[in-house]
Design an enzyme around this catalytic site. Structure first.
Site, PDB file in Angstrom:
ATOM      1  N   HIS A  34       0.829  -1.206   0.000  1.00 17.80           N
ATOM      2  CA  HIS A  34       0.000   0.000   0.000  1.00 17.80           C
ATOM      3  C   HIS A  34       0.868   1.262   0.000  1.00 17.80           C
ATOM      4  O   HIS A  34       0.515   2.268   0.606  1.00 17.80           O
ATOM      5  CB  HIS A  34      -0.992  -0.002   1.178  1.00 17.80           C
ATOM      6  CG  HIS A  34      -2.069  -1.035   0.999  1.00 17.80           C
ATOM      7  ND1 HIS A  34      -3.191  -0.809   0.249  1.00 17.80           N
ATOM      8  CD2 HIS A  34      -2.150  -2.316   1.436  1.00 17.80           C
ATOM      9  CE1 HIS A  34      -3.942  -1.903   0.247  1.00 17.80           C
ATOM     10  NE2 HIS A  34      -3.332  -2.829   0.952  1.00 17.80           N
ATOM     11  N   THR A  35       1.987   1.166  -0.656  1.00 16.81           N
ATOM     12  CA  THR A  35       2.848   2.336  -0.845  1.00 16.81           C
ATOM     13  C   THR A  35       2.808   2.807  -2.296  1.00 16.81           C
ATOM     14  O   THR A  35       3.227   3.913  -2.597  1.00 16.81           O
ATOM     15  CB  THR A  35       4.312   2.000  -0.499  1.00 16.81           C
ATOM     16  OG1 THR A  35       4.640   0.778  -1.158  1.00 16.81           O
ATOM     17  CG2 THR A  35       4.525   1.834   0.997  1.00 16.81           C
ATOM     18  N   SER A  67     -12.311 -19.032 -20.913  1.00 14.99           N
ATOM     19  CA  SER A  67     -11.342 -19.289 -19.847  1.00 14.99           C
ATOM     20  C   SER A  67     -11.527 -20.690 -19.296  1.00 14.99           C
ATOM     21  O   SER A  67     -12.633 -21.080 -18.924  1.00 14.99           O
ATOM     22  CB  SER A  67     -11.525 -18.276 -18.709  1.00 14.99           C
ATOM     23  OG  SER A  67     -10.788 -18.732 -17.584  1.00 14.99           O
ATOM     24  N   GLY A 124      -8.439 -15.591  -6.563  1.00 15.08           N
ATOM     25  CA  GLY A 124      -8.689 -14.794  -5.364  1.00 15.08           C
ATOM     26  C   GLY A 124      -7.568 -14.868  -4.341  1.00 15.08           C
ATOM     27  O   GLY A 124      -7.764 -14.532  -3.180  1.00 15.08           O
ATOM     28  N   SER A 130      -5.355 -10.854 -12.063  1.00 13.54           N
ATOM     29  CA  SER A 130      -5.885  -9.849 -13.000  1.00 13.54           C
ATOM     30  C   SER A 130      -4.779  -9.052 -13.673  1.00 13.54           C
ATOM     31  O   SER A 130      -4.845  -8.798 -14.880  1.00 13.54           O
ATOM     32  CB  SER A 130      -6.908  -8.926 -12.346  1.00 13.54           C
ATOM     33  OG  SER A 130      -6.547  -8.601 -11.045  1.00 13.54           O
ATOM     34  N   ASP A 174       1.448  -4.281  -9.313  1.00 15.88           N
ATOM     35  CA  ASP A 174       1.174  -5.626  -9.829  1.00 15.88           C
ATOM     36  C   ASP A 174       1.478  -5.723 -11.319  1.00 15.88           C
ATOM     37  O   ASP A 174       2.120  -6.673 -11.774  1.00 15.88           O
ATOM     38  CB  ASP A 174      -0.302  -5.993  -9.583  1.00 15.88           C
ATOM     39  CG  ASP A 174      -0.680  -5.878  -8.118  1.00 15.88           C
ATOM     40  OD1 ASP A 174       0.227  -5.731  -7.279  1.00 15.88           O
ATOM     41  OD2 ASP A 174      -1.884  -5.929  -7.824  1.00 15.88           O
TER      42      ASP A 174
HETATM   43  C1  GLA Z   1      -3.101  -4.493  -4.770  1.00 19.15           C
HETATM   44  C2  GLA Z   1      -2.937  -3.378  -5.804  1.00 19.15           C
HETATM   45  C3  GLA Z   1      -1.513  -2.857  -5.823  1.00 19.15           C
HETATM   46  C4  GLA Z   1      -1.013  -2.517  -4.412  1.00 19.15           C
HETATM   47  C5  GLA Z   1      -1.311  -3.631  -3.447  1.00 19.15           C
HETATM   48  C6  GLA Z   1      -0.998  -3.269  -2.010  1.00 19.15           C
HETATM   49  O1  GLA Z   1      -2.376  -5.622  -5.147  1.00 19.15           O
HETATM   50  O2  GLA Z   1      -3.292  -3.838  -7.080  1.00 19.15           O
HETATM   51  O3  GLA Z   1      -1.426  -1.749  -6.678  1.00 19.15           O
HETATM   52  O4  GLA Z   1      -1.559  -1.301  -3.981  1.00 19.15           O
HETATM   53  O5  GLA Z   1      -2.667  -4.053  -3.496  1.00 19.15           O
HETATM   54  O6  GLA Z   1       0.355  -3.067  -1.840  1.00 19.15           O
END
Ligand code: GLA
Length: 388
Positions: A34-35, A67, A124, A130, A174
């Site tokens: 979450h940075t 899929s 999940g 995704s 991601d």
């Molecule tokens: C999800 C989001 C990322 C990131 C993480 C937390 O995976 O897609 O962009 O913010 O949460 O680090």
């Protein structure tokens, strides 16, 4: 896997003449959670598991998606003239969003596609199925239609489409980890300017273990978007007294000296996490460079506590997995990984403790939560590519 998607392709679309097969990986984040939407650092790596796609151009403008992970849905039909999100489109909103984002940048497909997908990222699990789907779609468009994009562009387009087509306000981690993955390396990315560095990740005498809680709580996307807006608000409040672009610009000391500018206790904790987690990530990468796995592990543990208490994105099941991991001798560090509210933990475990880790954590999880956890000893792989 490539034989499996090719066989399915033949079954559904008649033959495999001129069919190509592509792959893009999922990811696990080691630290820096979450940075990425706060202008901070992240430290993820691409996995060897991901999304496989068999694909061929069509003569008309139709899009056929299938899929193997959702066989009950059959073929979902669409067209290049219908690149808008809809509930009925289900998972196909991800590849369609990428096509839409390419078109928005002037890269317009002149014919449709037949596709068969198969992913081996557990559904999940928070290991970015995704993002891997977005990146593999982008890579296919680049390769089949000759669009001039780099892998960093694929990450940006993937994030853009997820934000604007799928309504998930994610950061870039991601998609970047999937698009830029490199075997046996983690990616130290500064999300403030997308500068990055590969750090070799050959852990001496230890393994990375991903533990799947097999739970995913509902409202994940809305809780995620809420965290993001809380951070934005806190940033706006801090900007009244400080000249900063993101929470990632602050040291812990600067934050402590100015946090009174944030007028709400919850937002103070959210911002505190973002600031401290960013500094932990920088320190963790430094520790890894100095071969100080012990410190790296301590920073992972501190990351979990902060995500649990200040950012509040953990959940009971994940906390049990982490607490039980911390009890096992030979566990260097353990924490929640990814967006949160379920999904997976990531742990660094000494080679000789791997079996005990799986046994003890698995048994305690079953006893305390009543569910089975799955364990994967992770291999770090390369980014997207064409296989056939
Ligand atoms: C999800 C989001 C990322 C990131 C993480 C937390 O995976 O897609 O962009 O913010 O949460 O680090």
């Amino acid at each position: 896997m490539k034989e499996v998607v090719l066989k399915k392709f033949e079954e559904l679309y008649g033959d495999t003449q001129g069919v190509n097969v592509y792959f893009a990986p999922g990811r696990v984040n080691l630290i820096g959670e979450h940075t990425d939407y706060n202008g901070g650092h992240v430290f993820p790596c691409a996995l060897t598991i991901g999304t496989y796609v068999a694909v061929r151009k069509r003569a008309d403008r139709k899009l056929n998606f299938y899929s193997m992970n959702f066989e009950n849905l059959g073929i979902t039909e669409s067209s290049l003239d219908d690149l808008t999100p809809s509930e009925e489109a289900g998972w196909t909103n991800y590849p369609k969003g990428v096509m839409w984002a390419f078109a928005g940048r002037g890269m317009v497909m002149d014919c449709g596609l037949d596709m068969v997908l198969n992913g081996n990222i557990p559904n999940g699990s928070g290991l970015s199925s995704s993002a891997s789907l977005e990146v593999v779609t982008g890579y296919i468009l680049k390769d089949l239609y000759g669009f001039d994009v780099t892998n960093v562009d694929l990450a940006k387009i993937g994030q853009y489409s997820e934000n604007n087509f799928n309504g998930m306000n994610c950061g870039i981690m991601d998609q970047f980890a999937s698009a830029m993955g490199k075997k046996d390396h983690a990616i130290f990315l500064d999300t403030a300017n997308l500068s990055y560095e590969y750090a070799p990740l050959v852990l001496d005498g230890a393994k990375i273990i991903v533990t799947n809680s097999n739970v995913k709580h509902s409202l994940v996307n809305s809780a995620y978007n809420e965290r993001r807006s809380e951070c934005e608000k806190a940033l706006n409040e801090l900007q009244i007294v400080l000249n900063i672009k993101g929470l990632g610009d602050l040291s812990e000391e600067e934050f402590e000296a100015n946090k009174d500018a944030i007028k709400d206790e919850v937002r103070v904790r959210r911002a505190k996490h973002a600031v401290y987690e960013n500094q932990r990530t920088i320190r963790a990468v430094e520790a890894l460079k100095n071969n100080d796995l012990k410190l790296f592990g301590e920073l992972m543990n501190a990351s979990h506590v902060s995500l649990r208490d200040d950012y509040e994105v953990s959940c009971e099941e994940i906390d049990v997995l982490v607490e039980e991991a911390w009890k096992v001798d030979g566990v260097i560090g353990s924490r929640i990984t990814g967006g949160g509210f379920g999904g997976c933990t990531v742990s660094i475990v000494r080679d000789e403790a791997v079996e005990t880790f799986k046994e003890r954590v698995g048994a305690a999880y079953l006893e305390r939560v009543g569910k089975t956890a799955d364990f994967y000893v992770v291999e770090i792989g390369d980014g997207p590519r064409r296989l056939v």
